[in-house]
Design an enzyme around this catalytic site. Structure first.
Site, PDB file in Angstrom:
ATOM      1  CB  CYS A  34       0.124 -48.902-130.590  1.00 20.30           C
ATOM      2  SG  CYS A  34      -0.335 -48.841-128.867  1.00 20.30           S
TER       3      CYS A  34
ATOM      4  CE  LYS B 218       4.831 -57.690-123.644  1.00 24.36           C
ATOM      5  NZ  LYS B 218       4.954 -56.302-124.083  1.00 24.36           N
ATOM      6  CG  ASN B 219       5.639 -55.346-120.422  1.00 24.32           C
ATOM      7  OD1 ASN B 219       5.999 -55.567-121.587  1.00 24.32           O
ATOM      8  ND2 ASN B 219       4.393 -55.097-120.109  1.00 24.32           N
TER       9      ASN B 219
ATOM     10  CG  ASP C  61      -0.579 -54.391-119.603  1.00 22.03           C
ATOM     11  OD1 ASP C  61       0.633 -54.446-119.306  1.00 22.03           O
ATOM     12  OD2 ASP C  61      -1.082 -53.459-120.251  1.00 22.03           O
TER      13      ASP C  61
ATOM     14  NE  ARG D  20       4.661 -56.845-129.703  1.00 17.80           N
ATOM     15  CZ  ARG D  20       4.138 -55.740-129.162  1.00 17.80           C
ATOM     16  NH1 ARG D  20       2.929 -55.339-129.502  1.00 17.80           N
ATOM     17  NH2 ARG D  20       4.831 -55.031-128.293  1.00 17.80           N
TER      18      ARG D  20
ATOM     19  NE  ARG E 287       1.860 -47.614-125.125  1.00 15.36           N
ATOM     20  CZ  ARG E 287       2.314 -48.862-125.084  1.00 15.36           C
ATOM     21  NH1 ARG E 287       2.078 -49.689-126.086  1.00 15.36           N
ATOM     22  NH2 ARG E 287       3.013 -49.290-124.049  1.00 15.36           N
TER      23      ARG E 287
HETATM   24  C1  EPZ Z   1       4.403 -50.148-120.008  1.00 15.58           C
HETATM   25  O1  EPZ Z   1       4.203 -49.291-121.124  1.00 15.58           O
HETATM   26  C2  EPZ Z   1       4.083 -51.548-120.508  1.00 15.58           C
HETATM   27  N1  EPZ Z   1       4.966 -51.875-121.623  1.00 15.58           N
HETATM   28  C3  EPZ Z   1       2.623 -51.612-120.980  1.00 15.58           C
HETATM   29  O2  EPZ Z   1       2.350 -52.964-121.322  1.00 15.58           O
HETATM   30  C4  EPZ Z   1       1.715 -51.211-119.814  1.00 15.58           C
HETATM   31  O3  EPZ Z   1       0.373 -51.195-120.261  1.00 15.58           O
HETATM   32  C5  EPZ Z   1       2.103 -49.821-119.311  1.00 15.58           C
HETATM   33  O4  EPZ Z   1       3.506 -49.821-118.932  1.00 15.58           O
HETATM   34  C6  EPZ Z   1       1.286 -49.395-118.106  1.00 15.58           C
HETATM   35  O5  EPZ Z   1       1.418 -50.330-117.090  1.00 15.58           O
HETATM   36  C7  EPZ Z   1       6.280 -52.139-121.387  1.00 15.58           C
HETATM   37  O6  EPZ Z   1       6.741 -52.108-120.253  1.00 15.58           O
HETATM   38  C8  EPZ Z   1       7.118 -52.481-122.569  1.00 15.58           C
HETATM   39  P1  EPZ Z   1       3.388 -45.729-119.560  1.00 15.58           P
HETATM   40  P2  EPZ Z   1       4.672 -47.747-121.072  1.00 15.58           P
HETATM   41  O7  EPZ Z   1       4.437 -44.819-120.062  1.00 15.58           O
HETATM   42  O8  EPZ Z   1       5.879 -47.586-120.260  1.00 15.58           O
HETATM   43  C9  EPZ Z   1       0.645 -42.025-120.437  1.00 15.58           C
HETATM   44  C10 EPZ Z   1       1.527 -54.745-122.651  1.00 15.58           C
HETATM   45  O9  EPZ Z   1       0.396 -55.068-123.046  1.00 15.58           O
HETATM   46  N2  EPZ Z   1       1.890 -41.277-120.639  1.00 15.58           N
HETATM   47  O10 EPZ Z   1       3.321 -46.053-118.095  1.00 15.58           O
HETATM   48  O11 EPZ Z   1       4.681 -47.251-122.454  1.00 15.58           O
HETATM   49  C11 EPZ Z   1       0.420 -42.964-121.609  1.00 15.58           C
HETATM   50  O12 EPZ Z   1      -0.214 -42.273-122.671  1.00 15.58           O
HETATM   51  C12 EPZ Z   1       1.950 -53.281-122.689  1.00 15.58           C
HETATM   52  O13 EPZ Z   1       2.390 -55.542-122.189  1.00 15.58           O
HETATM   53  C13 EPZ Z   1       1.814 -39.905-120.802  1.00 15.58           C
HETATM   54  O14 EPZ Z   1       0.729 -39.328-120.765  1.00 15.58           O
HETATM   55  O15 EPZ Z   1       3.420 -47.121-120.313  1.00 15.58           O
HETATM   56  C14 EPZ Z   1      -0.461 -44.014-121.041  1.00 15.58           C
HETATM   57  O16 EPZ Z   1      -1.785 -43.552-121.119  1.00 15.58           O
HETATM   58  C15 EPZ Z   1       0.845 -52.378-123.218  1.00 15.58           C
HETATM   59  N3  EPZ Z   1       2.962 -39.216-121.019  1.00 15.58           N
HETATM   60  C16 EPZ Z   1      -0.015 -44.082-119.569  1.00 15.58           C
HETATM   61  O17 EPZ Z   1       0.735 -42.895-119.311  1.00 15.58           O
HETATM   62  C17 EPZ Z   1       4.189 -39.822-121.078  1.00 15.58           C
HETATM   63  O18 EPZ Z   1       5.199 -39.140-121.272  1.00 15.58           O
HETATM   64  C18 EPZ Z   1       0.843 -45.281-119.270  1.00 15.58           C
HETATM   65  O19 EPZ Z   1       2.005 -45.165-120.064  1.00 15.58           O
HETATM   66  C19 EPZ Z   1       4.245 -41.240-120.907  1.00 15.58           C
HETATM   67  C20 EPZ Z   1       3.082 -41.938-120.688  1.00 15.58           C
END
Ligand code: EPZ
Length: 432
Positions: free
Chosen positions: A128, A34-35, A319, A411, A133
């Site tokens: 969320c 999915k991701n 995840d 989802r 995020r």
């Molecule tokens: C991706 O989300 C995945 N979703 C998430 O999967 C997954 O948990 C996550 O990566 C981490 O592996 C998709 O790919 C669609 P991040 P993403 O930006 O890109 C912090 C699922 O269940 N952060 O790596 O949104 C943020 O707050 C979903 O399939 C900042 O601090 O994740 C979080 O704590 C849930 N500042 C951490 O990094 C920023 O500018 C990870 O976020 C961006 C992120």
């Protein structure tokens, strides 16, 4: 509200009714990631040629992304697990607010939209249940590439100043290895003038999958999958026909279904190096794993408590924290689970407690005392992976459970009741 009233509420919502205690056998098939698929779909914006993606999971999120891209003028045809996209006649650069709001991956489209159109207006994806995020890193990266980016009434408005309307390569050091930020910047940099270097980049397999797609489209990228990615911008990208990688999180969830029901199962297809940290923890807690060309056969032994801390890839994936907690709730001994990625990803604890789990949470650390049996109950999946955890717990709990929150579950897990039913689980979808 009494437990009975709560229960009746849960039962009134669409739910999976699961009879726990069944042993499973056979093979669980893993769908495309999915991701990865969601982000690969947005890469169609980078070319006027047709792009074909195969092994795309039939999930509600894929439908959501289809709507968003169609609203921009992209022609999208889905047939089974093949999605054909053609962005030769774009009609806009601003996806509708109500569509983007519920689908975080759609925000990543801001990178290719900006690179293709010279401007983009994309609603802030917002937080969320699992955390705030933010998208600070995504915006910092686009600004480093020369974009002007403002936040106006919940909308991120980005544009490229100057006549050429083309981004310029830059050195970008991410404050945190954000998956989405790395992907957004990668797509924007692919068409920039000059070289970009992304340091402290996310190393997740989905980032590598995106880089491999972009390379197949003619991009010049090296280092994806490691902490430093170099992109030599090119003038244009072409279409291609590309296979999405298997979903490592679904694969991990299925391995945990075998472990929690103490059943020997085969899970395929799986790319083992996409799950190294998870496979290690499965071995540590008492499972035997036989890895073959395409899949993994898991034989659970006596499950013992272990400690888990979630980290960016190649560390243990956040995840699978909730699904693994469901298993450890039934282990012998104590486990300590620490969530380091999201600030609020312990919502499933209260639901597991409703089934008799013995768990204490102190900020982002859960201490899990394994119990000999969980008991079936009406429970609610509060987010995508929490709902998967509840299904796993219900598979082993004594008696019936009703797992609601299917809008989350659907989802990320295609046809989960059909897949689990085929290996002997007793579950049925009830939509009152
Ligand atoms: C991706 O989300 C995945 N979703 C998430 O999967 C997954 O948990 C996550 O990566 C981490 O592996 C998709 O790919 C669609 P991040 P993403 O930006 O890109 C912090 C699922 O269940 N952060 O790596 O949104 C943020 O707050 C979903 O399939 C900042 O601090 O994740 C979080 O704590 C849930 N500042 C951490 O990094 C920023 O500018 C990870 O976020 C961006 C992120």
């Amino acid at each position: 509200m009494t437990v009975a009233a709560l229960a009746s509420q849960d039962i009134l919502k669409p739910h999976l009714e699961i009879d726990g205690g069944e042993k499973l056998s056979g093979e669980l098939r893993v769908s495309g990631a999915k991701n990865s698929a969601l982000v690969l779909m947005t890469a169609s914006l980078l070319t006027e040629d047709p792009l074909t993606l195969r092994n795309v999971p039939p999930l509600t999120d894929i439908g959501g992304m289809t709507e968003i891209l169609s609203s921009l003028g992209v022609k999208v045809q889905r047939s089974g697990e093949v999605v054909r996209l053609h962005a030769d006649q774009m009609t806009g650069a601003e996806p509708p607010y109500e569509l983007v709001n519920g689908l975080r991956a759609s925000f990543f489209a801001i990178g290719p939209l900006l690179a293709r159109m010279g401007h983009a207006r994309v609603p802030l994806p917002g937080g969320c249940r699992i955390g705030a995020r933010p998208v600070v890193e995504h915006i910092r990266g686009l600004k480093a590439l020369g974009a002007v980016v403002n936040v106006e009434h919940g909308i991120i408005a980005a544009s490229i100043p100057g006549r050429e309307q083309r981004l310029k390569g830059a050195e970008i050091v991410l404050d945190c290895p954000s998956v989405g930020a790395t992907e957004t910047i990668l797509m924007a940099a692919a068409l920039a003038r000059g070289t970009s270097v992304i340091s402290n980049a996310a190393q997740e397999p989905e980032v590598q999958d995106l880089a491999n797609l972009l390379i197949a489209m003619g991009a010049n990228i090296s280092g994806a999958g490691g902490p430093t990615i170099t992109v030599e911008g090119v003038d244009q990208l072409k279409g291609c026909d590309y296979m999405v990688i298997p979903d490592r999180i679904e694969a991990g969830t299925f391995l945990l279904a075998a472990a929690i029901t103490r059943s020997k199962l085969r899970v395929a297809p799986v790319i083992p190096e996409h799950l190294s940290a998870v496979l290690q923890k499965l071995r540590d807690c008492g499972c035997k794993l036989d890895i073959d060309q395409e899949g993994i056969t898991i034989t659970p032994g006596e499950i013992r408590g272990i400690d888990i801390t979630t980290q960016p890839f190649p560390g243990f994936p956040t995840d699978l924290q909730a699904p693994f907690m469901a298993l450890l709730a039934t282990a012998q001994g104590t486990s300590v689970i620490t969530e380091k990625i999201y600030e609020n990803r312990m919502q499933h604890v209260a639901e597991l407690q409703r089934m008799g789990a013995s768990i204490r949470v102190q900020s982002n650390t859960a201490v899990v005392e394994g119990v000999s049996a969980l008991s079936g109950a009406p429970v609610n999946g509060t987010d995508l992976r929490a709902s998967a955890a509840m299904v796993l717990a219900a598979l082993v709990a004594t008696g019936k459970s009703q797992v609601s929150g299917l809008d989350h579950l659907d989802r990320g897990y295609a046809d989960i009741e059909a897949k689990l039913g085929r290996v002997g689980a007793k579950l049925i979808r009830r939509t009152p």
